[in-house]
Design a protein around this motif. Structure first.
Motif, PDB file in Angstrom:
ATOM      1  N   TYR A  82       0.823  -1.210   0.000  1.00  0.00           N
ATOM      2  CA  TYR A  82       0.000   0.000   0.000  1.00  0.00           C
ATOM      3  C   TYR A  82       0.856   1.259   0.000  1.00  0.00           C
ATOM      4  CZ  TYR A  82      -3.894  -3.125   0.751  1.00  0.00           C
ATOM      5  OH  TYR A  82      -4.816  -4.128   0.589  1.00  0.00           O
ATOM      6  N   VAL A  83       2.005   1.203   0.668  1.00  0.00           N
ATOM      7  CA  VAL A  83       2.939   2.323   0.600  1.00  0.00           C
ATOM      8  C   VAL A  83       3.428   2.498  -0.833  1.00  0.00           C
ATOM      9  CG1 VAL A  83       5.178   3.213   1.351  1.00  0.00           C
ATOM     10  CG2 VAL A  83       3.677   2.094   2.995  1.00  0.00           C
ATOM     11  N   GLY A  84       3.734   1.378  -1.486  1.00  0.00           N
ATOM     12  CA  GLY A  84       4.218   1.443  -2.866  1.00  0.00           C
ATOM     13  C   GLY A  84       3.195   2.009  -3.822  1.00  0.00           C
ATOM     14  N   ILE A  85       1.940   1.626  -3.646  1.00  0.00           N
ATOM     15  CA  ILE A  85       0.881   2.161  -4.500  1.00  0.00           C
ATOM     16  C   ILE A  85       0.778   3.673  -4.322  1.00  0.00           C
ATOM     17  CG2 ILE A  85      -1.624   2.206  -4.873  1.00  0.00           C
ATOM     18  CD1 ILE A  85      -1.645  -0.790  -4.160  1.00  0.00           C
ATOM     19  N   GLY A  86       0.792   4.120  -3.064  1.00  0.00           N
ATOM     20  CA  GLY A  86       0.736   5.552  -2.812  1.00  0.00           C
ATOM     21  C   GLY A  86       1.926   6.281  -3.390  1.00  0.00           C
ATOM     22  N   LEU A  87       3.107   5.668  -3.290  1.00  0.00           N
ATOM     23  CA  LEU A  87       4.320   6.295  -3.813  1.00  0.00           C
ATOM     24  C   LEU A  87       4.256   6.453  -5.323  1.00  0.00           C
ATOM     25  CD1 LEU A  87       7.193   7.340  -3.407  1.00  0.00           C
ATOM     26  CD2 LEU A  87       7.996   4.972  -3.460  1.00  0.00           C
ATOM     27  N   MET A  88       3.747   5.444  -6.021  1.00  0.00           N
ATOM     28  CA  MET A  88       3.626   5.540  -7.482  1.00  0.00           C
ATOM     29  C   MET A  88       2.704   6.694  -7.870  1.00  0.00           C
ATOM     30  SD  MET A  88       3.588   1.644  -8.955  1.00  0.00           S
ATOM     31  CE  MET A  88       2.235   1.078  -7.910  1.00  0.00           C
ATOM     32  N   ILE A  89       1.589   6.802  -7.173  1.00  0.00           N
ATOM     33  CA  ILE A  89       0.634   7.864  -7.501  1.00  0.00           C
ATOM     34  C   ILE A  89       1.228   9.230  -7.152  1.00  0.00           C
ATOM     35  CG2 ILE A  89      -1.643   8.821  -6.975  1.00  0.00           C
ATOM     36  CD1 ILE A  89      -2.561   5.944  -6.380  1.00  0.00           C
ATOM     37  N   GLY A 133      -5.367   2.838   4.135  1.00  0.00           N
ATOM     38  CA  GLY A 133      -5.435   4.183   3.586  1.00  0.00           C
ATOM     39  C   GLY A 133      -4.300   5.058   4.091  1.00  0.00           C
ATOM     40  N   CYS A 134      -3.987   4.928   5.380  1.00  0.00           N
ATOM     41  CA  CYS A 134      -2.884   5.708   5.951  1.00  0.00           C
ATOM     42  C   CYS A 134      -1.545   5.304   5.347  1.00  0.00           C
ATOM     43  CB  CYS A 134      -2.851   5.533   7.470  1.00  0.00           C
ATOM     44  SG  CYS A 134      -4.175   6.395   8.338  1.00  0.00           S
ATOM     45  N   LEU A 135      -1.364   4.015   5.093  1.00  0.00           N
ATOM     46  CA  LEU A 135      -0.131   3.542   4.465  1.00  0.00           C
ATOM     47  C   LEU A 135       0.014   4.135   3.062  1.00  0.00           C
ATOM     48  CD1 LEU A 135      -0.268  -0.187   5.587  1.00  0.00           C
ATOM     49  CD2 LEU A 135       1.452   1.489   6.285  1.00  0.00           C
ATOM     50  N   ALA A 136      -1.087   4.133   2.304  1.00  0.00           N
ATOM     51  CA  ALA A 136      -1.052   4.743   0.973  1.00  0.00           C
ATOM     52  C   ALA A 136      -0.782   6.238   1.073  1.00  0.00           C
ATOM     53  CB  ALA A 136      -2.377   4.479   0.247  1.00  0.00           C
ATOM     54  N   PHE A 137      -1.312   6.862   2.120  1.00  0.00           N
ATOM     55  CA  PHE A 137      -1.093   8.285   2.379  1.00  0.00           C
ATOM     56  C   PHE A 137       0.396   8.553   2.606  1.00  0.00           C
ATOM     57  CE2 PHE A 137      -1.365  12.203   4.928  1.00  0.00           C
ATOM     58  CZ  PHE A 137      -2.337  12.917   4.252  1.00  0.00           C
ATOM     59  N   VAL A 138       1.051   7.677   3.375  1.00  0.00           N
ATOM     60  CA  VAL A 138       2.495   7.801   3.626  1.00  0.00           C
ATOM     61  C   VAL A 138       3.262   7.716   2.310  1.00  0.00           C
ATOM     62  CG1 VAL A 138       4.507   6.703   4.690  1.00  0.00           C
ATOM     63  CG2 VAL A 138       2.366   6.895   5.973  1.00  0.00           C
ATOM     64  N   GLY A 139       2.925   6.709   1.492  1.00  0.00           N
ATOM     65  CA  GLY A 139       3.607   6.556   0.219  1.00  0.00           C
ATOM     66  C   GLY A 139       3.369   7.730  -0.710  1.00  0.00           C
ATOM     67  N   PHE A 140       2.125   8.220  -0.727  1.00  0.00           N
ATOM     68  CA  PHE A 140       1.776   9.349  -1.593  1.00  0.00           C
ATOM     69  C   PHE A 140       2.652  10.560  -1.286  1.00  0.00           C
ATOM     70  CE2 PHE A 140      -0.704  13.170  -2.474  1.00  0.00           C
ATOM     71  CZ  PHE A 140      -1.125  12.959  -3.770  1.00  0.00           C
ATOM     72  N   SER A 142       5.436  10.534   0.323  1.00  0.00           N
ATOM     73  CA  SER A 142       6.849  10.234   0.146  1.00  0.00           C
ATOM     74  C   SER A 142       7.353  10.787  -1.179  1.00  0.00           C
ATOM     75  CB  SER A 142       7.077   8.714   0.180  1.00  0.00           C
ATOM     76  OG  SER A 142       6.784   8.181   1.444  1.00  0.00           O
ATOM     77  N   GLY A 143       6.507  10.683  -2.208  1.00  0.00           N
ATOM     78  CA  GLY A 143       6.868  11.236  -3.509  1.00  0.00           C
ATOM     79  C   GLY A 143       7.062  12.738  -3.462  1.00  0.00           C
ATOM     80  N   PHE A 144       6.221  13.424  -2.680  1.00  0.00           N
ATOM     81  CA  PHE A 144       6.329  14.871  -2.542  1.00  0.00           C
ATOM     82  C   PHE A 144       7.652  15.248  -1.855  1.00  0.00           C
ATOM     83  CE2 PHE A 144       2.106  14.551  -3.796  1.00  0.00           C
ATOM     84  CZ  PHE A 144       1.511  15.789  -3.954  1.00  0.00           C
ATOM     85  N   PHE A 145       8.143  14.343  -1.009  1.00  0.00           N
ATOM     86  CA  PHE A 145       9.368  14.638  -0.258  1.00  0.00           C
ATOM     87  C   PHE A 145      10.622  14.332  -1.067  1.00  0.00           C
ATOM     88  CE2 PHE A 145      12.664  13.580   2.916  1.00  0.00           C
ATOM     89  CZ  PHE A 145      12.639  14.738   3.682  1.00  0.00           C
ATOM     90  N   VAL A 146      10.716  13.128  -1.606  1.00  0.00           N
ATOM     91  CA  VAL A 146      11.996  12.693  -2.171  1.00  0.00           C
ATOM     92  C   VAL A 146      12.190  13.105  -3.628  1.00  0.00           C
ATOM     93  CG1 VAL A 146      11.239  10.408  -2.998  1.00  0.00           C
ATOM     94  CG2 VAL A 146      13.594  10.748  -2.208  1.00  0.00           C
TER      95      VAL A 146
END
Length: 230
Positions: A82-89, A133-140, A142-146
């Protein structure tokens, strides 16, 4: 196939010193204020990512404490999914809105978004709908940060030194992973729950948010030239 080709350097010969060259090149990054800050912030992101990977395994063990029954590794992997899915988006969105220029102002938003998502993970039942949902939120976020940080590092690095600088950055990322493993081992030895262990990165992420606030006043030019900051 679409990546721009870069010139080869056939004059460079293999030497055994290449194995240790990254360590001697650390000063190339650490001696320059802005590059040092960027490289350390990127390393911090990978510290958080590596640490969370281990914490998710701890969550899995809490859900499936019987090693003979199994399921702990699968639960931890599902959390990473779920983190990975959020990160991709999130990364895709950052790429789209950064088409004309790098957007450093997204960095503090990414830090606080990751922290808020992890706080939700701590207080919700692992792998519940809310937790996912929170895990996807973290991944999402993460993209904004890195993504802006990595783009800034490549943009600010002098062309003739860019490869060496990125290599040093990758070395710092690897070292941060070793630190994450050591911290996880220590917290596990103290018998702390997975939720409590997660606070070991939530607090630094909140600090990173305040440290990254100056990025809100920074603008990267669209022509790839030197950056001007307020």
């Amino acid at each position: 196939l679409l990546i721009q080709r870069t010139p080869a350097h056939p004059e460079e010969r293999f030497q055994h010193s290449i194995w240790f060259q990254h360590f001697s090149q650390l000063s190339l990054v650490l001696s320059r204020d802005f590059l040092r800050v960027l490289a350390l912030q990127i390393a911090f992101y990978w510290f958080v990512a590596n640490f969370l990977g281990l914490v998710f395994i701890a969550f899995g063990k809490e859900l499936f404490p019987d090693a003979l029954e199994g399921g702990a590794a699968g639960a931890g992997s599902e959390m990473m999914l779920y983190v990975g899915i959020g990160l991709m988006i999130g990364s895709s969105i950052v790429s789209i809105i950064s088409a004309k220029r790098i957007r450093p102002e997204l960095i503090p938003l990414g830090a606080i978004g990751m922290a808020l998502g992890l706080i939700g993970v701590c207080f919700l039942t692992p792998l519940s709908i809310g937790s996912k949902g929170c895990l996807a939120f973290v991944g999402f976020f993460s993209g904004f940060f890195v993504v802006p940080l990595a783009s800034l590092l490549q943009n600010r690095a002098p062309e003739e030194e860019r490869g060496r600088i990125l290599a040093v950055s990758n070395l710092l990322n690897s070292l941060s992973g070793i630190i994450a493993i050591g911290l996880s081992f220590g917290l596990s030895a103290l018998k702390l729950s997975a939720s409590l262990q997660t606070w070991a990165v939530i607090a630094p992420l909140i600090i990173a948010f305040f440290l990254a606030l100056p990025y809100l006043r920074q603008r990267e030019p669209t022509d790839g030239g030197p950056t001007t900051a307020a």
